[in-house]
Scaffold this active site. Structure first.
Site, PDB file in Angstrom:
ATOM      1  N   LYS A 107      98.145 103.803  52.148  1.00  0.00           N
ATOM      2  CA  LYS A 107      98.950 103.438  53.313  1.00  0.00           C
ATOM      3  C   LYS A 107     100.287 104.172  53.332  1.00  0.00           C
ATOM      4  CE  LYS A 107      96.744  99.089  54.475  1.00  0.00           C
ATOM      5  NZ  LYS A 107      96.872  97.626  54.672  1.00  0.00           N
ATOM      6  N   ARG A 151      91.287  96.065  47.890  1.00  0.00           N
ATOM      7  CA  ARG A 151      90.522  96.854  48.857  1.00  0.00           C
ATOM      8  C   ARG A 151      91.015  98.295  48.791  1.00  0.00           C
ATOM      9  NH1 ARG A 151      91.141  98.446  54.257  1.00  0.00           N
ATOM     10  NH2 ARG A 151      89.209  98.440  55.495  1.00  0.00           N
TER      11      ARG A 151
END
Length: 283
Positions: A227, A262
């Site tokens: 991210k 995740r």
């Protein structure tokens, strides 16, 4: 102390040690993999199979990009992307998660069979979602916090107290699910890193994960892989090259109690966790 179990459809996932959820993006505009696995079903299935070989415990399959600035896709398009892949992986002996925020997509997938978990960035806030999942006896759910919508969520996120506000939101969403008849053992929570949070918000959340977990009482599923916060901290603009920073962030969340992580880079994360466990480093 008894091992906590996450009831996830056909599976009871023991959370005695961190579990890895491998990401299978079926979106042509994915931020992290550029739509590599959306080209055809065989490529997506080969990728999913490799994730399992690399150490994934769960497969998370999604057909709508929720990256910052992403446009909505139609329900028809989302289902067309995920349906053939879900139909195949349902035959595998592995927990399958569907990443969607749309009740209609959830309903089709659950009717088709083989979906064990609904992983929803909107925390089952779509009309009818809670009622639909309450009708399922064992399907696992992950309720995530998101401030705003993917199209606009990163324009100017604001909080008075990011930990308190997200804790309050997740507790309320979980309470609604339990009241509707969803067994607490089916529920995990995700604070939603990068979903309406700036870098400092994300860092603060990581630092206070133990308090968040204690306050809510549910296992935490964490998604930080590749991210923008990793890019901001490392200076790496190419999301696909944020592997090292992502692994470090994953370990930081595990150290603070995260039970499911995740990730895109399953092999690197799995190897890091093996070393972590062998060295006896505890949360």
């Amino acid at each position: 102390m008894n091992t906590r179990i996450w009831q996830a459809g056909r599976f009871e996932i023991a959370l005695d040690k961190p579990k890895i959820m491998g990401i299978v993006n079926l979106t042509p505009d994915s931020l992290s993999d550029g739509g590599t696995y959306s080209q055809n079903v065989s490529i997506a299935l080969a990728h999913a199979e490799q994730l399992l070989k690399d150490g994934a415990d769960i497969l998370d399959i999604g057909g709508e990009s929720t990256r910052p600035g992403a446009d909505d896709v139609s329900l028809e398009e989302e289902w067309a992307r995920v349906q053939p892949v879900l139909a195949e992986v349902a035959k595998w002996n592995v927990p399958v998660s569907l990443d969607t925020r749309h009740t209609a997509t959830m309903e089709k997938a659950l009717a088709q069979g083989g979906v064990d978990i609904i992983n929803d960035v909107a925390a089952l806030s779509d009309e009818g979602a809670v009622a639909l999942l309450a009708q399922q006896p064992t399907t696992g759910v992950c309720l995530m916090h998101m401030q705003g919508l993917p199209k606009t969520m990163q324009l100017n996120p604001q909080y008075q107290d990011v930990v308190e506000e997200i804790t309050r939101y997740l507790k309320a969403r979980a309470a609604e699910c339990v009241q509707a008849g969803i067994d607490p053992e089916r529920i995990t929570l995700d604070p939603g890193f990068g979903f309406g949070k700036n870098l400092q918000h994300n860092i603060t959340l990581i630092q206070h994960l133990p308090e968040l977990m204690e306050a809510t009482g549910f296992p935490l599923l964490i998604g930080i892989s590749r991210k923008s916060m990793i890019g901001e901290l490392t200076g790496e603009q190419d999301a696909a090259k944020r592997v090292h920073g992502s692994v470090a962030a994953a370990l930081a969340t595990v150290a603070r109690g995260a039970q499911i992580i995740r990730v895109h880079d399953v092999k690197a994360t799995s190897d890091a966790l093996k070393v972590w466990e062998a060295l006896g480093i505890s949360a």
